[in-house]
Design an enzyme around this catalytic site. Structure first.
Site: not given
Length: 409
Positions: A171, A205, A207, A226
């Site tokens: 993560d 994510w 990004d 998410d």
């Protein structure tokens, strides 16, 4: 690097009006595979098809323990799901103590995992399954309950390998503001040094657009934030993931997050759409419901072998939208054996007629007749289609076909 990837990958093929040269892709598939794998894919030999399994987060969040994980492994086997390919049993956040031990090692939570992760891995392996675990490329995990791996990458990688871990979800919380393009390769290198085959799932994510650089670092990369268990969230994420379709390939996959099928926030037909899009997108099929208490409706969706076969197709090409008309979406993508997957997706609140045209989906000639296999109804349509296929699709629902050209009628 992006320019070189595009030029080398598609060998100068132009993508006009989002149409595909599918036949060229099929002819070049073996060349592309070896080119990708040798020059741009992480060299751990994993993920030649998207991973399948289960992850604890969507249903249980932090409320996990040794008993739940063992019972889930048991249920994957007893339900027959493991035989369909669902092999990974993945712990998410909250499995460990809040501090490292006196040697600086991560340790399992003594209350919820009293036997430790090694014993759990041994149990999961005894079932013919694989165990995955969660860590973070910052100072703390996203829940804030566990130490992150920033600055401890090699130590943690060796710990995971010694426990028998097969999959790492990594993560992006509480980091030091260093770019992910710097932090993620450190853990990738650390995993390689362990000499254990560990699938590396980069939960960045989306990004910094990891699809553009992730293939040399990980086996999958999150293209989105998410997911939540709702129709709107699922569609938003599906649309975001589709943008990067060209970068998915054997060894490295776009990851639009885990499946919500069976968690109760959507209707049956909406979950069918969810599973269908993830399947044609060559996304990891990681179940996120409680496998121990699965309903017949959920099983009907996640155990559909024809749909799973599309996800696991050896060609490994992610499908795209080839025509959009308001809230009516037509997706298509090549499959091995000169076949094409076709998905009609109706986001409207009412039933709609939808038409797929051969020139949109890459079937070259209007003179080509096509056999259509409905993979949700498990039947081959009697009609042989020429030039187009028209069908009625219920609201918030889909229809999916595998199309095979017919040479002799």
């Amino acid at each position: 690097m992006l320019k070189e990837l595009e030029e080398d990958t598609w060998l100068g093929m132009k993508m006009v009006d989002r149409r595909y040269a599918f036949q060229n892709q099929l002819l070049l598939s073996s060349i592309l595979f070896y080119h990708f794998y040798a020059s741009s894919a992480i060299s751990n030999g994993l993920a030649l098809t998207p991973p399948m399994g289960w992850n604890s987060w969507n249903h249980f969040h932090c409320q996990i323990n040794d008993k739940i994980i063992r019972e889930t492994a048991d249920a994957l086997v007893s339900s027959g799901l493991s035989k369909l390919g669902y092999k990974y049993v993945n712990l998410d956040d909250c499995w460990g103590e809040s501090k490292r031990d006196f040697q600086g090692n991560l340790v399992a939570n003594k209350t919820t995992f009293p036997s430790g992760i090694k014993a759990l891995a041994d149990y999961v392996h005894s079932k013919g399954l694989k165990l995955g675990i969660y860590a973070d490329s910052g100072y703390r995990t996203c829940s804030g309950t566990m130490p992150g791996s920033l600055g401890h990458e090699e130590q943690d990688a060796m710990t995971f390998a010694s426990w028998g871990i097969d999959y790492l979800k990594y993560d992006n919380c509480f980091n030091d503001d260093t770019r992910p393009t710097i932090r993620y390769p450190v853990m990738s290198s650390a995993l390689k040094k362990t000499r254990r085959s560990i699938f590396f799932s980069m939960c960045e994510w989306g990004d910094m657009r990891p699809a553009l650089w992730g293939a040399k670092v990980g086996n999958s990369w999150r293209t989105t934030n998410d997911i939540s268990d709702s129709w709107g969230s699922m569609l938003k994420i599906a649309d975001m993931n589709e943008v990067y379709a060209d970068y998915a390939k054997p060894g490295g996959w776009n990851d639009p997050d885990m499946l919500e099928v069976g968690n109760g926030g959507m209707k049956y037909s909406e979950y069918v759409v969810h599973f269908s899009i993830w399947a044609i997108s060559k996304a990891p099929l990681l179940l996120g419901c409680d496998i121990r208490n699965i309903t017949n409706e959920t099983m009907q969706i996640i155990s559909n072998q024809e749909v799973i076969a599309i996800n696991q197709d050896q060609l490994g090409v992610q499908a795209k939208k080839v025509r959009m008309q308001g809230e009516k979406m037509i997706w298509a993508g090549p499959l091995s054996g000169n076949r094409t997957v076709l998905l009609f997706e109706n986001r409207k609140p009412w039933t709609s007629m939808m038409t797929a045209h051969w020139d949109d989906i890459g079937i070259n000639s209007n003179n080509t007749f096509v056999e259509a296999r409905d993979v949700w109804e498990h039947q081959t349509l009697e009609t042989k289609f020429q030039g187009k296929l028209k069908t009625r699709v219920e609201h918030h629902a889909c229809k999916m076909f595998v199309l095979t050209p017919i040479t002799n009628l």
